[in-house]
Design an enzyme around this catalytic site. Sequence first.
Site, PDB file in Angstrom:
ATOM      1  N   GLU A 285     -32.000 -35.696  29.234  1.00 41.21           N
ATOM      2  CA  GLU A 285     -33.007 -36.645  28.762  1.00 41.21           C
ATOM      3  C   GLU A 285     -34.000 -35.984  27.811  1.00 41.21           C
ATOM      4  O   GLU A 285     -34.582 -36.656  26.971  1.00 41.21           O
ATOM      5  CB  GLU A 285     -33.780 -37.253  29.949  1.00 41.21           C
ATOM      6  CG  GLU A 285     -33.106 -38.467  30.529  1.00 41.21           C
ATOM      7  CD  GLU A 285     -33.989 -39.262  31.490  1.00 41.21           C
ATOM      8  OE1 GLU A 285     -35.131 -38.861  31.760  1.00 41.21           O
ATOM      9  OE2 GLU A 285     -33.504 -40.286  31.996  1.00 41.21           O
ATOM     10  N   HIS A 306     -10.457 -24.834  40.549  1.00 43.43           N
ATOM     11  CA  HIS A 306      -9.160 -25.453  40.830  1.00 43.43           C
ATOM     12  C   HIS A 306      -9.096 -26.889  40.312  1.00 43.43           C
ATOM     13  O   HIS A 306      -8.220 -27.652  40.691  1.00 43.43           O
ATOM     14  CB  HIS A 306      -8.879 -25.392  42.339  1.00 43.43           C
ATOM     15  CG  HIS A 306      -8.844 -23.978  42.826  1.00 43.43           C
ATOM     16  ND1 HIS A 306      -7.678 -23.278  43.030  1.00 43.43           N
ATOM     17  CD2 HIS A 306      -9.849 -23.113  43.097  1.00 43.43           C
ATOM     18  CE1 HIS A 306      -7.962 -22.048  43.430  1.00 43.43           C
ATOM     19  NE2 HIS A 306      -9.279 -21.917  43.473  1.00 43.43           N
ATOM     20  N   LYS A 420     -31.230 -51.109  29.744  1.00 42.92           N
ATOM     21  CA  LYS A 420     -32.130 -51.964  30.535  1.00 42.92           C
ATOM     22  C   LYS A 420     -32.317 -53.312  29.842  1.00 42.92           C
ATOM     23  O   LYS A 420     -32.263 -54.359  30.490  1.00 42.92           O
ATOM     24  CB  LYS A 420     -33.494 -51.299  30.685  1.00 42.92           C
ATOM     25  CG  LYS A 420     -33.520 -50.116  31.619  1.00 42.92           C
ATOM     26  CD  LYS A 420     -34.970 -49.707  31.841  1.00 42.92           C
ATOM     27  CE  LYS A 420     -35.062 -48.349  32.488  1.00 42.92           C
ATOM     28  NZ  LYS A 420     -36.418 -47.803  32.445  1.00 42.92           N
TER      29      LYS A 420
HETATM   30  O1  PA5 Z   1     -37.504 -38.792  33.596  1.00 42.63           O
HETATM   31  C1  PA5 Z   1     -37.799 -39.979  33.562  1.00 42.63           C
HETATM   32  O2  PA5 Z   1     -38.888 -40.373  33.128  1.00 42.63           O
HETATM   33  C2  PA5 Z   1     -36.853 -41.029  34.112  1.00 42.63           C
HETATM   34  O3  PA5 Z   1     -35.653 -40.511  34.514  1.00 42.63           O
HETATM   35  C3  PA5 Z   1     -37.505 -41.730  35.290  1.00 42.63           C
HETATM   36  O4  PA5 Z   1     -37.790 -40.794  36.283  1.00 42.63           O
HETATM   37  C4  PA5 Z   1     -36.579 -42.823  35.845  1.00 42.63           C
HETATM   38  O5  PA5 Z   1     -36.206 -43.707  34.835  1.00 42.63           O
HETATM   39  C5  PA5 Z   1     -37.301 -43.593  36.939  1.00 42.63           C
HETATM   40  O6  PA5 Z   1     -38.477 -44.134  36.458  1.00 42.63           O
HETATM   41  P1  PA5 Z   1     -39.618 -44.649  37.415  1.00 42.63           P
HETATM   42  O7  PA5 Z   1     -40.130 -43.501  38.212  1.00 42.63           O
HETATM   43  O8  PA5 Z   1     -40.661 -45.217  36.504  1.00 42.63           O
HETATM   44  O9  PA5 Z   1     -38.997 -45.721  38.304  1.00 42.63           O
END
Ligand code: PA5
Length: 443
Positions: A285, A306, A420
């Site tokens: 990310e 393996h 989303k």
């Molecule tokens: O790193 C990030 O910001 C995302 O992976 C969030 O942790 C994930 O989308 C969950 O978001 P939230 O904590 O707002 O539900």
Amino acid sequence: MIKVDLSSISSFVPQTQLDAMASRVAAAHETLASGSGEGNDFLGWRELPVNYDKEEFARIKAAAHKIQSDSKALVVIGIGGSYLGARAVIDLLKSPNYNLKQKDTPDIFFAGNTLSTDAVLEVLELVGDRDYSINIISKSGTTTEPAVAFRIFKAHLEHKYGKEEARKRIYCTTDAARGALKSLADAEGYESFVVPDNVGGRYSVLTAVGLLPIAVAGIDIDEMMAGAADAMHAYADDRSMENPVWKYVAARNCLYENGKKVEILGSYEPCFRFMGEWWKQLYGESEGKDGKGLFPASVEFTADLHSMGQYIQDGERVLFETIIRYANPHGQVVIGEDADNVDGLNFLAGKDLHFVCEQAIRGTRLAHVDGGVPNILLELDSINARTTGELIYFFELACGISGYVLGVNPFNQPGVEAYKKNMFALLDKPGYSDLREQLLSRL
Ligand code: PA5
């Protein structure tokens, strides 16, 4: 301290390239330290090992004790950065078989990280009629997967205990002031913990996001924070190629520029598997944007030798490995002599299993390097809370610096929104009708 061994990348990265990369790492480190780069409103994690809310930390411990005393299970609801860190640390320090073990701490089940009906039903079945509590974790408070799961488990808990008692068994970790979950927590009077504004989800394991479930599992969170503080003191201010973080960042960026597009994080400890998942989110990310970034993958050796071993040895030459090696196991297993020796293993009699594993690590490393897969080796002492805190901070700092070397904002995740929006449109969420029409015409 973590030792970074770059000797097995030397035939892939000339020293001159590493030296040149060092000045880019220096500039990126300065950008991070001075807070002058993109995403600089999400730098709270840098000081977190020492600069955290001590009153809240004490409340986390008190809540963990209460959950341990009144619950046989804890359902932790969250996704992405609100899930992976806690799961990774509990697996690493308490075992992937934690729930199967005899213990005086509650079982921990993770929910809200999927939309699978079967998975939700399974957690409900596993909780059964035992006493349990819920920790709902969502920084935004609006993420669909955990929000849906919370609705289901909240209703289940309220049905079981009544609204008043259920209220005392729900712990909320969310934004200090905003979001649907914060409003609900305030309205219902749930005990709440804060995801600081300046700490993004994937950098939040050292906040209540990770610390509450980790403490419930009986892990020493003081020791984990102390390990992270060790790393902060050792790595955040050392602006030289002696800094293990710099070595790692420089090596992976040189390899990327030399055509290695996939970084495989591997460990020889099965309990490390979810650390690989946490690391994949952190790097995927943070770096995977603007058409750039190493693809983070993970393997569990020797099991995956393996399965994935063939590809790593012999497939597309776009890979390099970062291998985690723990020097000291917590005990000893000695291989015995067998009078018949039908398996032909008497040459190992009297040898320690750890010694055998070490030879697998060495042999695999040489084989993969011979096959064109460079190898970065990260060496730690043993698996414990302190080294885990240190490793978490090591990877977070390296990720922030590495993102700036790559020229991306390591603290946003705009790409996560695309699915989303489509999902909301297809679910007919108000406000998405135009997109819904477009999508339906394509299905
Ligand atoms: O790193 C990030 O910001 C995302 O992976 C969030 O942790 C994930 O989308 C969950 O978001 P939230 O904590 O707002 O539900």
